[in-house]
Design a protein around this motif. Sequence first.
Motif, PDB file in Angstrom:
ATOM      1  N   VAL A 213      52.970  -9.547 -21.319  1.00  0.00           N
ATOM      2  CA  VAL A 213      53.470 -10.871 -20.959  1.00  0.00           C
ATOM      3  C   VAL A 213      52.308 -11.812 -20.634  1.00  0.00           C
ATOM      4  N   ASP A 214      52.363 -13.000 -21.222  1.00  0.00           N
ATOM      5  CA  ASP A 214      51.321 -13.999 -20.969  1.00  0.00           C
ATOM      6  C   ASP A 214      51.751 -15.044 -19.946  1.00  0.00           C
ATOM      7  N   ARG A 215      53.055 -15.400 -19.967  1.00  0.00           N
ATOM      8  CA  ARG A 215      53.553 -16.436 -19.063  1.00  0.00           C
ATOM      9  C   ARG A 215      54.956 -16.060 -18.604  1.00  0.00           C
ATOM     10  N   VAL A 216      55.242 -16.344 -17.339  1.00  0.00           N
ATOM     11  CA  VAL A 216      56.581 -16.097 -16.816  1.00  0.00           C
ATOM     12  C   VAL A 216      57.012 -17.309 -16.007  1.00  0.00           C
ATOM     13  N   ILE A 217      58.283 -17.711 -16.172  1.00  0.00           N
ATOM     14  CA  ILE A 217      58.811 -18.885 -15.499  1.00  0.00           C
ATOM     15  C   ILE A 217      60.199 -18.576 -14.964  1.00  0.00           C
ATOM     16  N   CYS A 218      60.520 -19.122 -13.803  1.00  0.00           N
ATOM     17  CA  CYS A 218      61.823 -18.937 -13.196  1.00  0.00           C
ATOM     18  C   CYS A 218      62.723 -20.112 -13.570  1.00  0.00           C
ATOM     19  N   GLY A 219      63.931 -19.811 -14.044  1.00  0.00           N
ATOM     20  CA  GLY A 219      64.831 -20.876 -14.466  1.00  0.00           C
ATOM     21  C   GLY A 219      66.246 -20.648 -13.984  1.00  0.00           C
ATOM     22  N   THR A 220      67.111 -21.597 -14.278  1.00  0.00           N
ATOM     23  CA  THR A 220      68.543 -21.451 -14.039  1.00  0.00           C
ATOM     24  C   THR A 220      69.246 -21.443 -15.393  1.00  0.00           C
ATOM     25  N   PHE A 221      70.402 -20.756 -15.474  1.00  0.00           N
ATOM     26  CA  PHE A 221      70.993 -20.457 -16.769  1.00  0.00           C
ATOM     27  C   PHE A 221      72.487 -20.734 -16.774  1.00  0.00           C
ATOM     28  N   GLU A 222      72.952 -21.202 -17.936  1.00  0.00           N
ATOM     29  CA  GLU A 222      74.371 -21.488 -18.105  1.00  0.00           C
ATOM     30  C   GLU A 222      75.183 -20.228 -18.296  1.00  0.00           C
ATOM     31  N   LYS A 223      74.649 -19.261 -19.040  1.00  0.00           N
ATOM     32  CA  LYS A 223      75.301 -17.964 -19.289  1.00  0.00           C
ATOM     33  C   LYS A 223      76.714 -18.128 -19.833  1.00  0.00           C
ATOM     34  N   ARG A 224      76.824 -18.729 -20.982  1.00  0.00           N
ATOM     35  CA  ARG A 224      78.138 -18.886 -21.605  1.00  0.00           C
ATOM     36  C   ARG A 224      78.717 -17.542 -22.043  1.00  0.00           C
ATOM     37  N   ILE A 225      80.015 -17.502 -22.186  1.00  0.00           N
ATOM     38  CA  ILE A 225      80.705 -16.368 -22.806  1.00  0.00           C
ATOM     39  C   ILE A 225      81.085 -16.795 -24.219  1.00  0.00           C
ATOM     40  N   GLU A 226      80.664 -16.011 -25.210  1.00  0.00           N
ATOM     41  CA  GLU A 226      80.864 -16.416 -26.602  1.00  0.00           C
ATOM     42  C   GLU A 226      82.340 -16.476 -26.970  1.00  0.00           C
ATOM     43  N   LYS A 227      83.098 -15.490 -26.552  1.00  0.00           N
ATOM     44  CA  LYS A 227      84.527 -15.494 -26.887  1.00  0.00           C
ATOM     45  C   LYS A 227      85.276 -14.893 -25.693  1.00  0.00           C
ATOM     46  N   ARG A 228      85.930 -15.752 -24.924  1.00  0.00           N
ATOM     47  CA  ARG A 228      86.645 -15.288 -23.737  1.00  0.00           C
ATOM     48  C   ARG A 228      88.083 -14.923 -24.103  1.00  0.00           C
ATOM     49  N   THR A 229      88.499 -13.725 -23.705  1.00  0.00           N
ATOM     50  CA  THR A 229      89.865 -13.271 -23.956  1.00  0.00           C
ATOM     51  C   THR A 229      90.532 -13.002 -22.616  1.00  0.00           C
TER      52      THR A 229
END
Length: 232
Positions: A213-229
């Motif tokens: 690993v050369d670079r690491v960054i902390c982020g926030t994520f949407e984390k969608r569900i591709e197909k919700r049943t």
Amino acid sequence: MSGLDKRVYSYEEALDGLTDNMTVLAGGFGICGIPENLIAEIRRRGVKGLTVVSNNCGIDGFGLGVLLEDRQIRKMIASYVGENALFEQQLLSGELEVELTPQGTLAEKMRAGGAGIPAFFTATGYGTPIAEGKEVREFNGRKYILEPSITGDFAIVKGWKADHFGNVIYRHTAQNFNPLAATAGRITVVEVEEIVEPGELDPAHIHTPGIYVDRVICGTFEKRIEKRTVRS
């Protein structure tokens, strides 16, 4: 970012050096475990002519699919088209060069590239259009085709936790192609949900050692569900 401390504090810094016509390896499977903020930064930078290597190309309007909207991808190396109408449209029109590769072969291409192995023989694809133009050899009475490994100028990866040194842990199925891509980039950038102090990660639980690993960054994520049943 200095010495063994791999942390960067902006996505612009995370992808510093990314230019037109580079090859980018992207972790993820569908939209599970994708480096969504790094993809968004690629879009913001407006780089063109990219060769992108990933299991698929996201979905319409999210993940790698947004790079298709701006015609930033010249060639896509993937294992399937998936539920992405724009990917299908650009493939069928000839606007986008696509190299479809069996999923296990694609995984091994990245793993081999990261291990410094230039090519390998596999039985997968023999006797199909996948084998056209490739060297064929017989081992123990079975035919195998020679597949070249894959490396990239950049690898963009999504992890769960990392420490300052770039040691990374993935969470459940979000591991998918991420550790393979991480080994095969000339510059590997990992975005994670949490960065902890060195020594806080159990060494037995680390999936990608910081050496890759050369670079690491902390982020926030949407984390969608591709197909919700759900139940009716």
